[in-house]
Design an enzyme around this catalytic site. Structure first.
Site, PDB file in Angstrom:
ATOM      1  N   GLU B 278       3.911  -5.251  15.370  1.00  0.00           N
ATOM      2  CA  GLU B 278       3.779  -6.443  14.539  1.00  0.00           C
ATOM      3  C   GLU B 278       4.274  -7.792  15.313  1.00  0.00           C
ATOM      4  OE1 GLU B 278       4.879  -5.655  10.407  1.00  0.00           O
ATOM      5  OE2 GLU B 278       4.008  -7.616   9.895  1.00  0.00           O
ATOM      6  N   GLU B 281       1.907  -8.366  17.808  1.00  0.00           N
ATOM      7  CA  GLU B 281       0.400  -8.837  17.303  1.00  0.00           C
ATOM      8  C   GLU B 281       0.649 -10.236  16.990  1.00  0.00           C
ATOM      9  OE1 GLU B 281      -0.583  -7.019  13.532  1.00  0.00           O
ATOM     10  OE2 GLU B 281      -2.406  -8.166  13.288  1.00  0.00           O
ATOM     11  N   CYS B 298       3.270  -3.828   5.041  1.00  0.00           N
ATOM     12  CA  CYS B 298       3.940  -2.740   4.808  1.00  0.00           C
ATOM     13  C   CYS B 298       4.057  -2.397   3.330  1.00  0.00           C
ATOM     14  CB  CYS B 298       5.363  -2.655   5.740  1.00  0.00           C
ATOM     15  SG  CYS B 298       6.145  -4.274   5.748  1.00  0.00           S
ATOM     16  N   SER B 318      -1.375  -8.545   8.785  1.00  0.00           N
ATOM     17  CA  SER B 318      -1.196  -7.612  10.253  1.00  0.00           C
ATOM     18  C   SER B 318      -2.061  -6.532   9.874  1.00  0.00           C
ATOM     19  CB  SER B 318       0.020  -7.577  10.262  1.00  0.00           C
ATOM     20  OG  SER B 318       0.449  -6.505  10.974  1.00  0.00           O
ATOM     21  N   LYS B 357       3.288   3.790  -2.850  1.00  0.00           N
ATOM     22  CA  LYS B 357       3.076   4.384  -1.395  1.00  0.00           C
ATOM     23  C   LYS B 357       2.416   5.728  -1.827  1.00  0.00           C
ATOM     24  CE  LYS B 357       5.281   1.924   1.645  1.00  0.00           C
ATOM     25  NZ  LYS B 357       4.456   1.718   2.837  1.00  0.00           N
ATOM     26  N   GLU B 360      -1.157   4.588  -1.275  1.00  0.00           N
ATOM     27  CA  GLU B 360      -1.549   4.382  -0.039  1.00  0.00           C
ATOM     28  C   GLU B 360      -1.696   5.683   0.786  1.00  0.00           C
ATOM     29  OE1 GLU B 360       1.953   3.136   2.776  1.00  0.00           O
ATOM     30  OE2 GLU B 360       0.904   1.714   3.400  1.00  0.00           O
ATOM     31  N   GLU B 365      -8.119   5.427   4.773  1.00  0.00           N
ATOM     32  CA  GLU B 365      -8.104   4.726   6.028  1.00  0.00           C
ATOM     33  C   GLU B 365      -6.814   5.660   6.680  1.00  0.00           C
ATOM     34  OE1 GLU B 365      -7.991   3.113   3.226  1.00  0.00           O
ATOM     35  OE2 GLU B 365      -8.835   0.965   3.422  1.00  0.00           O
ATOM     36  N   CYS B 502      11.841  -3.318  -1.296  1.00  0.00           N
ATOM     37  CA  CYS B 502      12.019  -2.091  -1.590  1.00  0.00           C
ATOM     38  C   CYS B 502      13.312  -1.651  -2.427  1.00  0.00           C
ATOM     39  CB  CYS B 502      11.909  -1.081  -0.288  1.00  0.00           C
ATOM     40  SG  CYS B 502      10.581  -1.375   0.636  1.00  0.00           S
TER      41      CYS B 502
END
Ligand code: SF4
Ligand code: SF4
Ligand code: SF4
Ligand code: FES
Lengths: 163, 573
Positions: B278, B281, B298, B318, B357, B360, B365, B502
């Site tokens: 990251e 990037e 994230c 990102s 999550k 996710e 993907e 989190c």
């Protein structure tokens, strides 16, 4: 699809330019008046305009009995639950209707043949209990009579299909 | 200052506050159900009623303002009888399902019934028969257990500005539902689980995958590995009654081994890896005129939020996968190859603070050859459940170290768990990438703390980097609106969907306690202060991974395994 809806209800929304939440109910009424029901697309488009979440609009709309969320069926059955009809047994009639059609008020059958709506009073108390199908009144309806009426509608469709 | 009298004792209250606030400050416990700190009071449940001298009816303490000279009784016989009746009425339309309920022993309704001495069914009501909604991967809803307190609706609307759910219909037919009463999976819900955290009953709980994980552990033909997110080690102990903020990192590793996981990896390792990618990037975007401000990726609830409500900002996200998904991809590629295990024989479990999550890990993907990179995601609460099943007693465990090759972490990866942590960690590495030198002072005080939005400008040898850190999606929404309106002084934005990051995630131990989140945060920063390895780029296992496999950040292989792209989602399909 969404674009069609947008074009169709755009004129309604334009009358309420800059309007806030309190314009929601009149907008919903006009959209239903024009479209026959409140589709997902219309609710999304209204939400974008008024900056309201779709769940909120759906919540408000379901608060009132007047809104429907499925297009009307070919046979739109309005069943009166006004006082006179109630006294003459419209509750039993409603139970019979939901059982026969396998529909709750506000719903439309999968084949789009029937839809059921409960109304407060149709001003035809002399005919109680009364139902109205696509504008035509049926007087002193009993559950038996209702079953026959529904059967007749179904038969008409079979004939159409065969012809 | 206002003086009021509560139960015959003088107490001090502040102008404009509610009776509840004043009583609580004075240490008087008044039960509540619909009340939520900092959010609109609705006065819906009436459980908080107190007797107010001069008033004919009992008044709700949570929404009634204090006034000079007020005389209040918080626990008179009349008040207690009223509270008991309220609970009995709620129970009249509630299933007797405690033994089978996910919230058994952790349910506010249940404990209130116990506290108020409910011993039998006094009222019989009918409850609306509505099916379970198990359409989503993250959460499940049981409308029959809902007491219509509205906490979920307010959190979703006021804190997250998602409004996936609302009150539908009215009167005795009212229920909590989505637009068009569809399943959560096709709604605008972003799976953050904040509703599950605030729900007093078992009406919204996480989709549990404990059974599946137990089955995998019992299956000798499977190689079962586990990763645990940065924040788990500082929250898990709360499941066993310890005070928030205790770090049980090593003990958790031994507990996981005891359960039979063959490898115990640390998601903080892949957090370090995320930082490598990251930060690279970011530097790349800054130096090559890429889309700015870049936004972190994230937090999967945040990702779905952007996809649904702000698709125009997808290019700002990102392309880095989240640490969970980076590690998941590596486990079934690099690790599988190295160990000579077929990817389909690996069961990859992760322990996350987060319900999103779960969603996710199910995204298309994040699959290779139709195999999900991460098979099952468990929340901190579910790990607590498993520890109880295995009879694990934390005070008797000896700490152990995690496994190679994904066990080492820098404390930069560890502070990912708190809002602002990713930013701080990324800047440590970006500084090195830009200047070739380490930062002198690693702590950036302006980015720490629980505030909903933190902003600052960092001068990296003449390059002024505009930075914002937000937590809670309402704060994210307001910032995005500012950017849409033309604000252009920001380069890098960290967003965490949950309040506090989190450590306040939707999968964390239950309770509405802000202080708990504060303590969890402190624990993470303490680890950073005491650590010697404090920059992701100095993690030698990360370096090794690049040497052996990935070559360098943003390499072709990195792109293939560690990066992804997102696309717009339609509302109401
Ligand atoms: S929600 Fe609470 S009271 Fe209801 S069944 Fe579950 S544990 Fe029991
Ligand atoms: S998970 Fe989050 S977005 Fe979904 S309903 Fe709950 S609070 Fe709203
Ligand atoms: S789902 Fe839970 S939080 Fe939401 S209204 Fe029902 S009981 Fe309250
Ligand atoms: S907590 Fe006060 S009315 Fe519900």
């Amino acid at each position: 699809m969404a674009n069609d809806t947008l074009t169709a209800i755009e004129p309604i929304l334009d009358q309420y330019k800059g309007a806030a939440r309190d314009a929601l109910i009149p907008i919903l009424q006009e959209v239903q008046e024009q479209e026959g029901y409140l589709s997902r697309d219309s609710i999304r488009v209204i939400g974008e305009r008024l900056r309201l979440p779709t769940s909120k609009i759906y919540g408000v709309a379901t608060f009132y009995n007047q809104f429907r969320f499925q297009p009307k069926g070919k046979y739109h059955i309005m069943l009166c639950r006004g006082t006179a009809c109630h006294v003459k047994g419209s509750k039993k009639l409603l139970d019979a209707a939901t059982r026969l059609l396998k529909l709750e008020p506000g719903q439309t059958s999968r084949d789009r043949l029937f839809s059921l709506e409960v109304v407060a009073c149709m001003g035809a108390c002399g005919l109680a209990p009364v139902i109205n199908i696509n504008g035509e009144f049926f007087a002193k309806v009993t559950p038996m009579k209702l079953a026959k009426i529904i059967e007749q509608c179904r038969e008409k469709e079979v004939v159409h299909a065969e012809a | 200052m206002i003086n009021i009298v509560a139960n015959g004792q003088k107490i001090e209250a502040r102008e404009g506050e509610t009776i509840l606030t004043a009583l609580r400050r004075a240490g008087i416990k008044v039960p509540t159900l619909c009340h939520m700190e900092d959010l609109t009071p609705t006065g819906a449940c009436r459980l908080c009623v107190v007797e107010l001298e001069g008033a004919q009816n009992l008044v709700p303490a949570c929404s009634y303002p204090v006034a000079e000279g007020m005389k209040i009784k918080s626990h008179s016989a009349r008040v207690l009888a009223a509270r008991k009746t309220i609970i009995e009425l709620l129970l009249a339309s509630h299933p007797d399902d405690c033994l089978y309920c996910a919230r058994n022993n952790k349910c506010e309704l249940q404990s209130l019934a116990a506290e108020l001495g409910v011993r039998h069914r006094r009222f019989y009501g009918t409850y609306t028969k509505k099916p379970l909604d198990i359409s989503g991967l993250s959460l499940q809803r049981d409308p029959e257990k809902c007491i219509l307190c509205g906490r979920c609706v307010r959190v979703c609307e006021e804190v997250q500005t998602v409004s996936a759910i609302d009150f539908i219909k009215r009167g005795s037919k009212t229920f909590i539902g989505t637009a068009f009463d569809q399943g959560l999976n096709v709604s605008s819900c972003i799976n953050c689980g904040q509703c599950a955290v605030v729900c007093p009953t078992g009406a919204i709980v996480e989709r549990s995958y404990v059974d599946q994980v137990m089955a995998a552990l019992a299956d000798r033909s499977k190689y079962v590995v586990v990763q645990h997110a940065p924040s788990i080690s500082v929250t898990l102990a709360e499941e066993f009654g310890y005070k928030p903020g205790l770090d049980v990192d090593g003990k958790m590793v031994s507990a996981l081994r005891w359960m039979g996981f063959q490898r115990v990896f640390d998601t903080s390792f892949s957090a370090d890896l995320t930082i490598m990618e990251e930060a690279s990037e970011l530097v790349h975007r800054v130096q090559n005129g890429g889309v700015l401000p870049m936004m972190t990726s994230c937090s999967p609830g945040w990702i779905k939020f952007v996809e649904t409500f702000f698709p125009e900002f997808i290019p700002n996200l990102s392309t880095c996968k989240s640490p969970q998904q980076m590690l998941g991809a590596l486990i079934k590629s690099f690790f599988a190859e190295k160990q000579g295990i077929a990817p389909e024989d690996i069961v990859s479990v992760s322990i996350m603070p987060c319900t999103a999550k779960k969603f996710e890990s199910g995204r298309s993907e994040f699959q290779q050859n139709f195999l999900p990179d991460v098979d099952y995601v468990l929340t901190t609460r579910e790990l607590g459940q498993m520890c109880r099943m295995f009879g694990i007693e934390f005070d008797k465990l000896a700490p152990e170290a995690p496994d190679t090759p994904f066990g080492e972490r820098s404390s930069a990866g560890k502070i990912f768990g708190a809002t602002g942590g990713v930013m701080e960690a990324a800047l440590r590495t970006a500084h090195l990438l830009i200047t070739g030198k380490e930062m002198d002072e690693l702590k950036i005080a302006a980015l720490r703390g629980l505030k909903g939005r933190k902003e600052t400008t960092i001068d990296i040898e003449g390059l002024n980097v505009g930075i914002a850190v937000v937590n809670g999606l309402g704060n994210a929404r307001r910032l995005l609106e500012e950017i849409k309106a033309g604000r252009n002084d920001l380069h890098f934005i960290e967003v965490m969907a949950c309040p506090g990051g989190c450590i306040g995630g939707g999968g964390q131990p239950l309770g509405l306690d802000k202080e708990a989140v504060q303590r969890r945060m402190k624990a993470l920063y303490k680890i950073d202060t005491e650590e010697t390895l404090r920059q992701s780029h100095n993690n030698k296992w990360v370096k090794r991974l690049y040497e052996e496999y990935l070559v360098k950040p943003l390499s072709e292989r990195s792109h293939h395994l560690l990066h992804t792209h997102y696309s717009q989602r339609e509302l109401l399909r």
